[in-house]
Design an enzyme around this catalytic site. Structure first.
Site, short mmCIF file in Angstrom:
data_model
loop_
_atom_site.label_atom_id
_atom_site.label_comp_id
_atom_site.label_asym_id
_atom_site.label_seq_id
_atom_site.Cartn_x
_atom_site.Cartn_y
_atom_site.Cartn_z
N SER A 138 1.08 -1.49 0.40
CA SER A 138 0.19 -0.17 0.32
C SER A 138 0.79 1.23 0.19
CB SER A 138 -1.05 -0.19 1.00
OG SER A 138 -1.03 1.19 1.19
N TYR A 151 -2.66 -1.38 10.12
CA TYR A 151 -2.75 -1.69 8.88
C TYR A 151 -1.05 -0.91 8.43
CZ TYR A 151 -3.73 -1.52 3.92
OH TYR A 151 -4.46 -1.38 2.65
N1 LIG Z 1 -8.73 -0.58 -2.14
C1 LIG Z 1 -7.71 -0.04 -1.68
O1 LIG Z 1 -7.57 1.28 -1.28
C2 LIG Z 1 -5.97 -0.26 -1.77
C3 LIG Z 1 -5.41 0.54 -0.89
C4 LIG Z 1 -4.09 0.06 -0.56
C5 LIG Z 1 -3.64 -1.65 -0.41
N2 LIG Z 1 -4.79 -1.94 -0.88
C6 LIG Z 1 -5.01 -3.56 -1.29
O2 LIG Z 1 -5.46 -4.37 -2.24
C7 LIG Z 1 -5.71 -5.41 -0.92
C8 LIG Z 1 -6.71 -5.89 -2.02
O3 LIG Z 1 -8.20 -5.75 -0.73
P1 LIG Z 1 -9.35 -4.65 -1.24
O4 LIG Z 1 -8.88 -3.38 -2.03
O5 LIG Z 1 -9.41 -5.25 -3.36
O6 LIG Z 1 -10.14 -4.89 -0.45
P2 LIG Z 1 -11.46 -6.11 -0.62
O7 LIG Z 1 -12.36 -5.79 -1.76
O8 LIG Z 1 -12.02 -5.75 1.17
O9 LIG Z 1 -10.44 -7.84 -0.71
C9 LIG Z 1 -9.05 -8.40 0.21
C10 LIG Z 1 -9.94 -9.59 0.57
O10 LIG Z 1 -9.18 -10.67 1.00
C11 LIG Z 1 -9.44 -11.51 0.72
N3 LIG Z 1 -9.77 -11.71 2.47
C12 LIG Z 1 -9.36 -11.33 3.75
N4 LIG Z 1 -9.05 -11.61 5.31
C13 LIG Z 1 -9.24 -12.96 4.21
C14 LIG Z 1 -8.37 -14.45 4.97
N5 LIG Z 1 -8.15 -14.86 6.46
N6 LIG Z 1 -8.17 -15.15 4.70
C15 LIG Z 1 -8.23 -15.52 3.41
N7 LIG Z 1 -8.89 -14.53 1.99
C16 LIG Z 1 -9.17 -13.03 3.20
C17 LIG Z 1 -11.15 -10.79 1.46
O11 LIG Z 1 -12.16 -12.65 0.79
P3 LIG Z 1 -12.76 -13.10 2.23
O12 LIG Z 1 -13.63 -12.13 3.34
O13 LIG Z 1 -13.52 -13.46 1.56
O14 LIG Z 1 -12.16 -14.03 3.41
C18 LIG Z 1 -11.22 -9.94 0.07
O15 LIG Z 1 -11.97 -10.78 -1.12
C19 LIG Z 1 -5.35 -5.72 0.60
O16 LIG Z 1 -3.91 -6.60 0.19
C20 LIG Z 1 -5.06 -3.80 0.91
O17 LIG Z 1 -5.21 -3.98 1.28
C21 LIG Z 1 -5.90 -1.72 -0.77
#
Ligand SMILES: NC(=O)c1ccc[n+]([C@@H]2O[C@H](COP(=O)([O-])OP(=O)(O)OC[C@H]3O[C@@H](n4cnc5c(N)ncnc54)[C@H](OP(=O)(O)O)[C@@H]3O)[C@@H](O)[C@H]2O)c1
Length: 246
Positions: A138, A151
């Site tokens: 991130s 985080y």
């Molecule tokens: N969106 C942003 O602004 C942003 C910015 C910087 C970095 N990121 C990073 O990008 C990545 C994806 O995030 P996103 O924005 O796409 O949010 P998201 O849609 O909430 O995706 C997170 C995914 O992780 C899975 N997950 C969470 N805990 C888990 C566990 N214990 N075991 C297996 N799967 C798990 C969730 O699926 P389940 O709930 O079904 O398990 C979900 O599909 C993350 O690492 C996040 O930190 C996002």
């Protein structure tokens, strides 16, 4: 990494960034395995896609990760790309003593999760041609958001871990870091409606960079460069103030 004919595992591939990348990689001619806790979400993401496989796993549980990885290698022996994308983001108030459940969950999912899964798969990946490991960190790894301290710290830790992995696996496995800015996903409540990069724009850009050869070690879009380079460019205080609304 090469753009097609890979067998790719994407954790958290049922929603948000993981799903958007999974669809693009599948469209490009890869077999894509998506993993997460909610099987209904994974199944919907894989609907109508013949070379997309949903698998349920809770990456918070060390034993589940080991069992999952062993099964995966047996069922998908050509697996050559691991994308550690799953993550959670919780807001925490540091100004007083608090329950540490959110902090502990964040470290378990965001830091121990990728460390454990990578460890369970690395010996297999070392035997594969064109192997890659991709860690999603991130922009907040580089300039913290005060209301999400654990985080930020978990992502800074995975950035550092990725640098070590890249050196230790040099010439054997390509190690790539994806550094997203704020993207419109469901990572935190209401985030889809807040300011941020549209998911499809972000995923198109990352997909293109991901498929370049030789590999790009750190994949950024314009907004994440802002945070990634803040300290080196002498703009840390300025970017910190902007990110924290100061
Ligand atoms: N969106 C942003 O602004 C942003 C910015 C910087 C970095 N990121 C990073 O990008 C990545 C994806 O995030 P996103 O924005 O796409 O949010 P998201 O849609 O909430 O995706 C997170 C995914 O992780 C899975 N997950 C969470 N805990 C888990 C566990 N214990 N075991 C297996 N799967 C798990 C969730 O699926 P389940 O709930 O079904 O398990 C979900 O599909 C993350 O690492 C996040 O930190 C996002």
């Amino acid at each position: 990494m090469k753009s097609n004919d890979n067998t790719i595992l994407i954790t958290g591939g049922g929603s948000g960034i993981g799903q958007a990348l999974a669809h693009r990689l599948h469209d490009a001619g890869n077999h894509v395995i998506i993993a997460g806790r909610r099987f209904d979400v994974l199944s919907r993401a894989a609907e109508g896609r013949s070379r997309m496989t949903p698998i349920q796993v809770d990456l918070d549980n060390a034993t589940s990760v080991e069992v999952f990885a062993r099964r995966l290698i047996i069922d998908h022996p050509t697996l050559n790309v691991l994308i550690n994308n799953a993550g959670i983001m919780r807001f925490e108030a540091l100004g007083h003593r608090r329950d540490l459940a959110d902090a502990e969950a964040t470290v378990t999912t965001n830091l121990l999760g990728p460390i454990r899964l990578t460890n369970a798969l690395v010996d297999h990946l070392l035997k594969q041609p064109n192997a890659s490991i991709v860690n999603v960190t991130s922009g907040l790894a580089f300039v913290p958001l005060v209301v999400a301290p654990t985080y930020n710290a978990s992502k800074a830790a995975i950035h550092s871990y990725t640098v070590s992995m890249r050196e230790a696996l040099k010439g054997k496995i390509d190690v790539i870091e994806v550094i997203p800015p704020q993207v419109k996903t469901g990572l935190t409540p209401g985030q889809e409606g807040r300011e941020g990069v549209p998911l499809d724009d972000f995923a198109d850009d990352v997909f293109m960079q991901l498929c370049s050869e030789p590999s790009i070690p750190e994949i950024m879009v314009q907004y994440s460069q802002y945070a990634r380079r803040a300290e080196a460019d002498g703009r840390f205080d300025e970017v910190f103030a902007v990110i924290n609304g100061g």
